[in-house]
Scaffold this motif. Structure first.
Motif, PDB file in Angstrom:
ATOM      1  N   ALA A 214       0.797  -1.230   0.000  1.00  0.00           N
ATOM      2  CA  ALA A 214       0.000   0.000   0.000  1.00  0.00           C
ATOM      3  C   ALA A 214       0.831   1.283   0.000  1.00  0.00           C
ATOM      4  O   ALA A 214       0.653   2.141  -0.869  1.00  0.00           O
ATOM      5  N   SER A 215       1.713   1.439   0.945  1.00  0.00           N
ATOM      6  CA  SER A 215       2.440   2.702   1.063  1.00  0.00           C
ATOM      7  C   SER A 215       3.331   2.965  -0.157  1.00  0.00           C
ATOM      8  O   SER A 215       3.311   4.059  -0.727  1.00  0.00           O
ATOM      9  N   GLU A 216       4.089   1.944  -0.570  1.00  0.00           N
ATOM     10  CA  GLU A 216       4.968   2.123  -1.731  1.00  0.00           C
ATOM     11  C   GLU A 216       4.170   2.361  -3.008  1.00  0.00           C
ATOM     12  O   GLU A 216       4.525   3.221  -3.817  1.00  0.00           O
ATOM     13  N   ALA A 217       3.085   1.617  -3.193  1.00  0.00           N
ATOM     14  CA  ALA A 217       2.263   1.789  -4.398  1.00  0.00           C
ATOM     15  C   ALA A 217       1.645   3.180  -4.436  1.00  0.00           C
ATOM     16  O   ALA A 217       1.615   3.824  -5.489  1.00  0.00           O
ATOM     17  N   MET A 218       1.165   3.657  -3.296  1.00  0.00           N
ATOM     18  CA  MET A 218       0.534   4.981  -3.278  1.00  0.00           C
ATOM     19  C   MET A 218       1.557   6.096  -3.403  1.00  0.00           C
ATOM     20  O   MET A 218       1.246   7.152  -3.956  1.00  0.00           O
ATOM     21  N   ASP A 219       2.796   5.874  -2.945  1.00  0.00           N
ATOM     22  CA  ASP A 219       3.848   6.864  -3.215  1.00  0.00           C
ATOM     23  C   ASP A 219       4.001   7.052  -4.722  1.00  0.00           C
ATOM     24  O   ASP A 219       4.167   8.174  -5.213  1.00  0.00           O
ATOM     25  N   LEU A 220       3.942   5.942  -5.455  1.00  0.00           N
ATOM     26  CA  LEU A 220       4.086   6.014  -6.910  1.00  0.00           C
ATOM     27  C   LEU A 220       2.861   6.660  -7.554  1.00  0.00           C
ATOM     28  O   LEU A 220       2.994   7.495  -8.451  1.00  0.00           O
ATOM     29  N   VAL A 221       1.670   6.300  -7.098  1.00  0.00           N
ATOM     30  CA  VAL A 221       0.450   6.912  -7.638  1.00  0.00           C
ATOM     31  C   VAL A 221       0.459   8.417  -7.386  1.00  0.00           C
ATOM     32  O   VAL A 221       0.041   9.202  -8.247  1.00  0.00           O
ATOM     33  N   MET A 222       0.960   8.830  -6.244  1.00  0.00           N
ATOM     34  CA  MET A 222       1.009  10.266  -5.927  1.00  0.00           C
ATOM     35  C   MET A 222       1.849  11.032  -6.945  1.00  0.00           C
ATOM     36  O   MET A 222       1.544  12.188  -7.249  1.00  0.00           O
ATOM     37  N   ILE A 223       2.885  10.416  -7.498  1.00  0.00           N
ATOM     38  CA  ILE A 223       3.689  11.071  -8.541  1.00  0.00           C
ATOM     39  C   ILE A 223       2.791  11.445  -9.714  1.00  0.00           C
ATOM     40  O   ILE A 223       2.828  12.569 -10.224  1.00  0.00           O
ATOM     41  N   VAL A 224       1.958  10.506 -10.138  1.00  0.00           N
ATOM     42  CA  VAL A 224       1.067  10.721 -11.272  1.00  0.00           C
ATOM     43  C   VAL A 224       0.007  11.761 -10.929  1.00  0.00           C
ATOM     44  O   VAL A 224      -0.262  12.678 -11.723  1.00  0.00           O
ATOM     45  N   LEU A 225      -0.598  11.641  -9.768  1.00  0.00           N
ATOM     46  CA  LEU A 225      -1.663  12.567  -9.388  1.00  0.00           C
ATOM     47  C   LEU A 225      -1.155  13.999  -9.268  1.00  0.00           C
ATOM     48  O   LEU A 225      -1.842  14.939  -9.680  1.00  0.00           O
ATOM     49  N   ARG A 226       0.053  14.172  -8.730  1.00  0.00           N
ATOM     50  CA  ARG A 226       0.634  15.525  -8.663  1.00  0.00           C
ATOM     51  C   ARG A 226       0.859  16.075 -10.063  1.00  0.00           C
ATOM     52  O   ARG A 226       0.588  17.247 -10.336  1.00  0.00           O
ATOM     53  N   ASP A 227       1.370  15.242 -10.974  1.00  0.00           N
ATOM     54  CA  ASP A 227       1.595  15.683 -12.351  1.00  0.00           C
ATOM     55  C   ASP A 227       0.301  16.102 -13.044  1.00  0.00           C
ATOM     56  O   ASP A 227       0.310  16.969 -13.913  1.00  0.00           O
ATOM     57  N   MET A 228      -0.815  15.482 -12.643  1.00  0.00           N
ATOM     58  CA  MET A 228      -2.105  15.800 -13.250  1.00  0.00           C
ATOM     59  C   MET A 228      -2.693  17.105 -12.711  1.00  0.00           C
ATOM     60  O   MET A 228      -3.688  17.595 -13.238  1.00  0.00           O
ATOM     61  N   GLU A 229      -2.081  17.655 -11.672  1.00  0.00           N
ATOM     62  CA  GLU A 229      -2.536  18.913 -11.075  1.00  0.00           C
ATOM     63  C   GLU A 229      -4.014  18.850 -10.691  1.00  0.00           C
ATOM     64  O   GLU A 229      -4.797  19.754 -10.975  1.00  0.00           O
ATOM     65  N   LEU A 230      -4.397  17.770 -10.019  1.00  0.00           N
ATOM     66  CA  LEU A 230      -5.792  17.571  -9.646  1.00  0.00           C
ATOM     67  C   LEU A 230      -6.241  18.584  -8.595  1.00  0.00           C
ATOM     68  O   LEU A 230      -5.467  18.993  -7.721  1.00  0.00           O
ATOM     69  N   ASP A 231      -7.497  18.935  -8.666  1.00  0.00           N
ATOM     70  CA  ASP A 231      -8.099  19.920  -7.777  1.00  0.00           C
ATOM     71  C   ASP A 231      -8.022  19.512  -6.310  1.00  0.00           C
ATOM     72  O   ASP A 231      -7.965  20.359  -5.426  1.00  0.00           O
ATOM     73  N   ILE A 232      -7.997  18.220  -6.037  1.00  0.00           N
ATOM     74  CA  ILE A 232      -7.984  17.766  -4.645  1.00  0.00           C
ATOM     75  C   ILE A 232      -6.797  18.331  -3.871  1.00  0.00           C
ATOM     76  O   ILE A 232      -6.882  18.573  -2.680  1.00  0.00           O
TER      77      ILE A 232
END
Length: 189
Positions: free
Chosen positions: A10-28
């Motif tokens: 969980a933690s390692e996978a979500m660290d990687l997902v966070m890279i993508v989500l930050r790049d997407m500049e999501l409103d959240i």
């Protein structure tokens, strides 16, 4: 080794997902701290395995005991309900549905959709993305899909090159979170 994701990732996978989500500049990220977003994602990953970023929708590439890369995906028919578990989690934390990550439809009909593929910065250039891509046809076939689809940001030349070199072809365009994406597909038999 490519393997099915597990709750322990969980933690390692979500660290990687966070890279993508930050790049997407999501409103959240204008509403919640990165730490809170990751906390919610980890909780959803473990407790809601059928969520977009739940462990049952993921495979990982493990190297040296670490998650070197992760790929999340699902068949097109799941798109309408894929984020319901996260929305319910938000509501449980007294957050409203406006905090959800995605509002856009991303899949094309009759495809297994690669939602997210990301390689850890520590393992880039070692073929991790290619190995994850090579494992996708089997996942698609398990869901009775013979096409793998994905979206790639028009400005992400490195990812586009990897996908095109792996047999994907552009079949359309789509807007996700106010970014222009090309929709690519690959026939997998």
């Amino acid at each position: 080794m490519i393997r099915l994701a597990e709750p322990k990732d969980a933690s390692e996978a979500m660290d990687l997902v966070m890279i993508v989500l930050r790049d997407m500049e999501l409103d959240i990220f204008n509403k919640l701290s990165e730490e809170k977003v990751k906390e919610l994602l980890v909780k959803a990953y473990i407790e809601e395995p059928n969520y977009r970023y739940g462990f049952s929708n993921a495979i990982v590439k493990e190297l040296d005991g670490k998650v070197a890369g992760v790929a999340f995906g699902y068949p097109d028919h799941m798109e309408k309900t894929i984020d319901v578990p996260f929305i319910n989690l938000l509501l449980e934390h007294d957050l409203t549905e406006e905090y959800k990550l995605f509002n856009d439809e991303e899949t094309f009909k009759n495809e297994w959709y690669l939602d997210t593929l990301v390689t850890s910065p520590d393992f880039r250039g070692q073929g991790v993305a290619r190995e994850l891509l090579d494992a996708l046809p089997e996942l698609a076939k398990q869901h009775d899909r013979h096409v793998v689809g994905l979206n790639v940001d028009k400005i992400n030349d490195n990812a586009r090159r990897i996908y095109l070199n792996n047999g994907f072809e552009k079949v359309g365009q789509i807007d996700i979170a106010n970014h222009d994406y090309d929709h690519l597909q690959k026939e997998v038999g």
